[in-house]
Design a protein around this motif. Sequence first.
Motif, short mmCIF file in Angstrom:
data_model
loop_
_atom_site.label_atom_id
_atom_site.label_comp_id
_atom_site.label_asym_id
_atom_site.label_seq_id
_atom_site.Cartn_x
_atom_site.Cartn_y
_atom_site.Cartn_z
N PHE A 35 2.22 -7.23 -2.34
CA PHE A 35 2.88 -9.08 -0.34
C PHE A 35 2.24 -8.57 0.76
CE2 PHE A 35 6.16 -10.38 -3.69
CZ PHE A 35 6.08 -11.41 -3.74
N LEU A 36 2.41 -6.84 0.56
CA LEU A 36 1.72 -6.32 1.84
C LEU A 36 0.58 -6.57 2.25
CD1 LEU A 36 4.00 -2.83 1.88
CD2 LEU A 36 4.28 -4.65 3.40
N LYS A 37 -0.04 -6.00 1.08
CA LYS A 37 -1.81 -6.57 1.00
C LYS A 37 -2.13 -8.33 2.04
CE LYS A 37 -3.77 -2.38 -1.40
NZ LYS A 37 -4.31 -1.73 -2.61
N ARG A 38 -1.31 -8.70 1.02
CA ARG A 38 -1.62 -9.60 1.17
C ARG A 38 -0.60 -10.02 3.38
NH1 ARG A 38 1.65 -13.61 -3.03
NH2 ARG A 38 1.03 -15.00 -1.34
N GLY A 59 -3.42 -10.56 9.03
CA GLY A 59 -3.38 -10.34 10.79
C GLY A 59 -2.43 -9.33 11.26
N MET A 60 -1.69 -9.12 9.80
CA MET A 60 -0.80 -7.81 9.77
C MET A 60 -0.57 -6.93 10.10
SD MET A 60 2.91 -8.39 9.55
CE MET A 60 4.13 -7.21 10.78
N PRO A 61 -0.58 -6.15 11.47
CA PRO A 61 -0.66 -4.17 11.88
C PRO A 61 -0.03 -4.43 10.62
CG PRO A 61 1.10 -5.27 13.47
CD PRO A 61 0.26 -6.73 12.23
N GLY A 100 -1.44 8.54 -2.30
CA GLY A 100 -2.42 6.84 -1.33
C GLY A 100 -3.10 7.19 -2.02
N TYR A 101 -4.00 5.96 -1.23
CA TYR A 101 -5.36 6.38 -1.22
C TYR A 101 -6.07 5.42 -0.11
CZ TYR A 101 -3.56 2.51 -4.71
OH TYR A 101 -2.30 1.34 -5.12
N ASN A 102 -7.41 5.60 0.47
CA ASN A 102 -8.49 4.90 0.75
C ASN A 102 -8.73 3.36 0.21
OD1 ASN A 102 -10.22 3.70 2.84
ND2 ASN A 102 -12.13 4.77 1.58
N GLU A 103 -8.04 2.41 0.68
CA GLU A 103 -7.70 1.56 -0.50
C GLU A 103 -9.09 -0.10 -1.04
OE1 GLU A 103 -4.77 -0.09 -1.09
OE2 GLU A 103 -3.96 2.02 -0.14
N LEU A 104 -8.98 -0.19 -1.95
CA LEU A 104 -9.73 -1.09 -2.14
C LEU A 104 -10.24 -2.02 -1.50
CD1 LEU A 104 -12.76 -2.14 -4.56
CD2 LEU A 104 -10.97 -3.01 -6.19
N ARG A 105 -11.08 -3.02 -0.88
CA ARG A 105 -11.20 -4.26 -0.05
C ARG A 105 -12.75 -5.15 -1.12
NH1 ARG A 105 -13.13 -2.86 5.20
NH2 ARG A 105 -14.03 -0.95 4.37
N ASP A 106 -12.80 -4.84 -2.86
CA ASP A 106 -14.24 -5.31 -2.93
C ASP A 106 -12.63 -6.38 -3.59
OD1 ASP A 106 -15.72 -6.76 -3.65
OD2 ASP A 106 -16.94 -4.93 -4.39
N PRO A 107 -13.22 -8.12 -3.39
CA PRO A 107 -12.17 -8.53 -4.40
C PRO A 107 -13.10 -8.94 -5.55
CG PRO A 107 -13.28 -10.23 -2.90
CD PRO A 107 -14.09 -8.84 -2.44
N SER A 138 -10.77 -13.33 1.54
CA SER A 138 -10.42 -13.58 3.31
C SER A 138 -10.94 -12.11 3.87
CB SER A 138 -9.58 -14.70 3.57
OG SER A 138 -8.55 -13.27 3.46
N GLY A 139 -11.15 -11.08 3.19
CA GLY A 139 -10.69 -9.86 4.16
C GLY A 139 -9.87 -8.75 4.21
N LEU A 140 -9.55 -8.13 3.21
CA LEU A 140 -8.35 -6.73 3.60
C LEU A 140 -9.09 -5.99 4.48
CD1 LEU A 140 -6.08 -5.75 3.33
CD2 LEU A 140 -7.05 -4.45 1.78
N PRO A 141 -8.52 -5.89 5.76
CA PRO A 141 -8.98 -4.18 6.54
C PRO A 141 -8.85 -3.39 6.46
CG PRO A 141 -7.30 -5.07 7.53
CD PRO A 141 -7.21 -6.36 6.85
#
Length: 309
Positions: free
Chosen positions: A69-72, A77-79, A232-239, A273-276
Amino acid sequence: MTARWRPSATIENLQQRGEILWKIREFFRQRGICEVHTPVVGSHTVSDPNIESVRLANGKFLQTSPEYFLKRLLAAGMPSCYQLGPVFRKGETGRWHTPEFTMLEWYHLGFTSSELRQEVIDLVELVLGPSEVGEFTFRDFLFQEFQLDCFECSDEDLLNTARANGYSNDFRRAEVLDFLYSSAIEKNRDSRYFVLDFPTESSALAEVRERDGHQVADRFELIVEGLEIANGYNELRDPIELEQRMERDRTLRKQLGRTDVEKDHRLIEAMESGLPQCAGVAVGLDRLVAVAVGAEIVQQVLTFAQDQI
């Protein structure tokens, strides 16, 4: 005999817990990280083969983490944001485990995993006070205890080392590595340290990078007095990679006889759609409070333990 209606924690411990929660919220307010609250019940749940979710009669799941949910929210556009609240995991009962527990999870936009580790240190020192914090790669951590290079050794050597330390199951590389890792933590209970660069078998939803000629997960855990406090981790952003990992998890879950978990297409669409770029971490709040107040079991910082509700 203690009256069954009474809380499992002392009132003093609960008051200290309340003070710690206030400090944590102020910590994030000062850093401009927004508190949010996501649903406790969802139509999907994490695919991680090592986690069993609680499924309700309507087919939905109590959430094991607010991660999806947080990643969505971030993709919308959530900071930078955090959540502090209850999560649920089936069958997790013991001295430091309970099926319902409090998780603090946050995502810092633009941060690397290294920068996030420093933020974790700042938070933990706010709660526990300052202390030296060591840092080991997963590879070096196991070598220090077992003189075994987990990236270069054969499966036979890996299994034999695990057997010599009490492992009795069939060989599954990820399970054997996790067993050795837990055994090494047991032997290093008197300090505060990070373990990082995990094997890709334990990548979860972390980015993968190369280190010393091997692919590793850009992931870390913080250990405090023998307890795993933060992951924790550096988040995966590749769908595409996300969907592939979910599918691999699903296959492994079937092999292990675990509950089948369908892919969460809403999370995949959010990723498309693009996770920053961001780094995220989950902290076991109950364990952190337990260390702060000197509790011997996690139930000593809970209002009511599972056998009292």
